[in-house]
Scaffold this motif. Sequence first.
Motif, PDB file in Angstrom:
ATOM      1  N   UNK A 383       0.944  -1.175  -0.084  1.00  0.00           N
ATOM      2  CA  UNK A 383      -0.070   0.092   0.037  1.00  0.00           C
ATOM      3  C   UNK A 383       0.989   1.325  -0.047  1.00  0.00           C
ATOM      4  N   UNK A 384       0.669   2.278  -0.735  1.00  0.00           N
ATOM      5  CA  UNK A 384       1.228   3.467  -0.696  1.00  0.00           C
ATOM      6  C   UNK A 384       2.778   3.264  -1.288  1.00  0.00           C
ATOM      7  N   UNK A 385       3.729   3.730  -0.762  1.00  0.00           N
ATOM      8  CA  UNK A 385       5.109   3.478  -1.171  1.00  0.00           C
ATOM      9  C   UNK A 385       5.730   2.354  -0.534  1.00  0.00           C
ATOM     10  N   UNK A 386       5.002   1.294  -0.033  1.00  0.00           N
ATOM     11  CA  UNK A 386       5.857   0.065   0.271  1.00  0.00           C
ATOM     12  C   UNK A 386       5.187  -1.155  -0.448  1.00  0.00           C
ATOM     13  N   UNK A 387       6.026  -1.962  -0.714  1.00  0.00           N
ATOM     14  CA  UNK A 387       5.398  -3.063  -1.571  1.00  0.00           C
ATOM     15  C   UNK A 387       6.465  -4.198  -1.554  1.00  0.00           C
ATOM     16  N   UNK A 388       6.111  -5.548  -2.184  1.00  0.00           N
ATOM     17  CA  UNK A 388       6.977  -6.564  -1.897  1.00  0.00           C
ATOM     18  C   UNK A 388       6.390  -7.423  -3.040  1.00  0.00           C
ATOM     19  N   UNK A 389       7.401  -8.179  -3.687  1.00  0.00           N
ATOM     20  CA  UNK A 389       6.761  -9.426  -4.624  1.00  0.00           C
ATOM     21  C   UNK A 389       6.968 -10.570  -3.859  1.00  0.00           C
ATOM     22  N   UNK A 390       6.251 -11.575  -3.854  1.00  0.00           N
ATOM     23  CA  UNK A 390       6.506 -12.789  -3.238  1.00  0.00           C
ATOM     24  C   UNK A 390       6.768 -13.819  -4.296  1.00  0.00           C
ATOM     25  N   UNK A 391       7.866 -14.424  -4.449  1.00  0.00           N
ATOM     26  CA  UNK A 391       8.026 -15.590  -5.350  1.00  0.00           C
ATOM     27  C   UNK A 391       7.838 -17.015  -4.778  1.00  0.00           C
TER      28      UNK A 391
END
Length: 468
Positions: A383-391
């Motif tokens: 959300x906003x300027x925090x994010x992650x991609x989970x592999x």
Amino acid sequence: MSPLAALNSPSPADLWEMDHSHHLHPWTNFGSFQKEGSLVITRGEGCWLWDADGKRYLDSVGGLWCTNIGLGRREMAQAIADQAERLAFSNTFVDMANDPSARLAAKIADLAPADLNRVMFTTGGSTAVDTAVRMVAYVQSCLGFPEKTGIVARDHSYHGSTYLSQSVGKRPGDRVPEFRYKEDGIWHLTPPNPYRRPAGMTEAEFCDMLVAEFEELIARVGADRLGAFIAEPIQASGGVIVPPEGYLRRMWEVCQRHGLLFIADEVVTAFGRLGHWFASEAEFSVVPDIITTAKGLTSGYVPLGAMIFSDRLWDIMGQDPDRWFTAGFTYSGHPVACAAGLKNIEIMEREDLLGNASRMGALFQSRLKALEDLPLVGQVRGRGLMICSENVMNKTTKEPLPDGVNESKRISNAAEAMGLIVRPMAHLNVMSPPLTISEDEVEFIAVTLEKAIRQVTDELVREGFRLG
């Protein structure tokens, strides 16, 4: 070159060697460090970093969730220098104060929700959490419940690295057998991660389960032994876990029913990360009893943390004039750090960085969500300027790759070679860029990270992994 000459005028190779031979880094992995050493950074401007060899990188990690106003701000450097010249240090113990700490405390109280008008300055987020946990016991004792000291947290949470704050947190990989942790008086609940909810369960049912688990813990342990619940509004280092709709509000309501204080650990989410000064009320409709913060408070220019708490708690603690709150640090309310905090907030207000965080945050989430089309990416969340991609290895079952594959580190290495810094954590790649980020910089992150993931995907397929 002589050792003294190397120390005074080091080459890039000298810097690498000095670090490699003498520096114990936080969370050092001895195998990779001995083999590869470190990337030595020598300059920063805005969202960008330069290494000792002059190569430029976009720092999508924002330092460690913290370079909110961007690097290289001359007016920040000047404010810090001016304060150091005028008053470099003045302690704030007992009945001493200094003008920057007084002004910053008042400014924070003005920005914080509801009656959270009291501030205790610390050296960072870990010590803010440490102090908050101690305050819980103090307040409950003042209320006549000296045994009501237990802390309820969540698995996959990160609350700092002091002995107490790391014991309260429980992120995979942080607990190592060589260290000991406080076990008594601390309980952990299921993390509110909708992506990893039980099969066949809706998100609303998952939320019901999490709230019921909290109620069951209170019934089992006893409300007379539990003093507070602590939660990051979004679990940051634990995997950018955005909770189900209504979860935090309902957990707050449980706390209200049983006399537990609610601590919002906003070390990451405060000061603009989600487009608000504080996220608890603005994003999740919760007014905590205590908020802990750091990072974006000075945008990383100098260390500073703060514990913000309500007038109600102040009144409870101050009823007996003979009481002493015996907690604090030599550098609590450090005048140079507080001057930096004031200038940081001034810049954020003047440049509407909260507004930019909201606008660019929406673009950031949308643009990176497209990575879910790649066979290696199970989910992109944030959300906003925090994010992650989970592999993941299997997008249907969400099965991760074996730990030894280190695909997230391989992705970060590939991105780094292309001029992008992302943070690898277990099977995740995490990003939290400065609030000053532009549309072009968001696009650079999205395009470059996709290239890096595709490169590593091809490598894994050639190594025999079946992905998708």
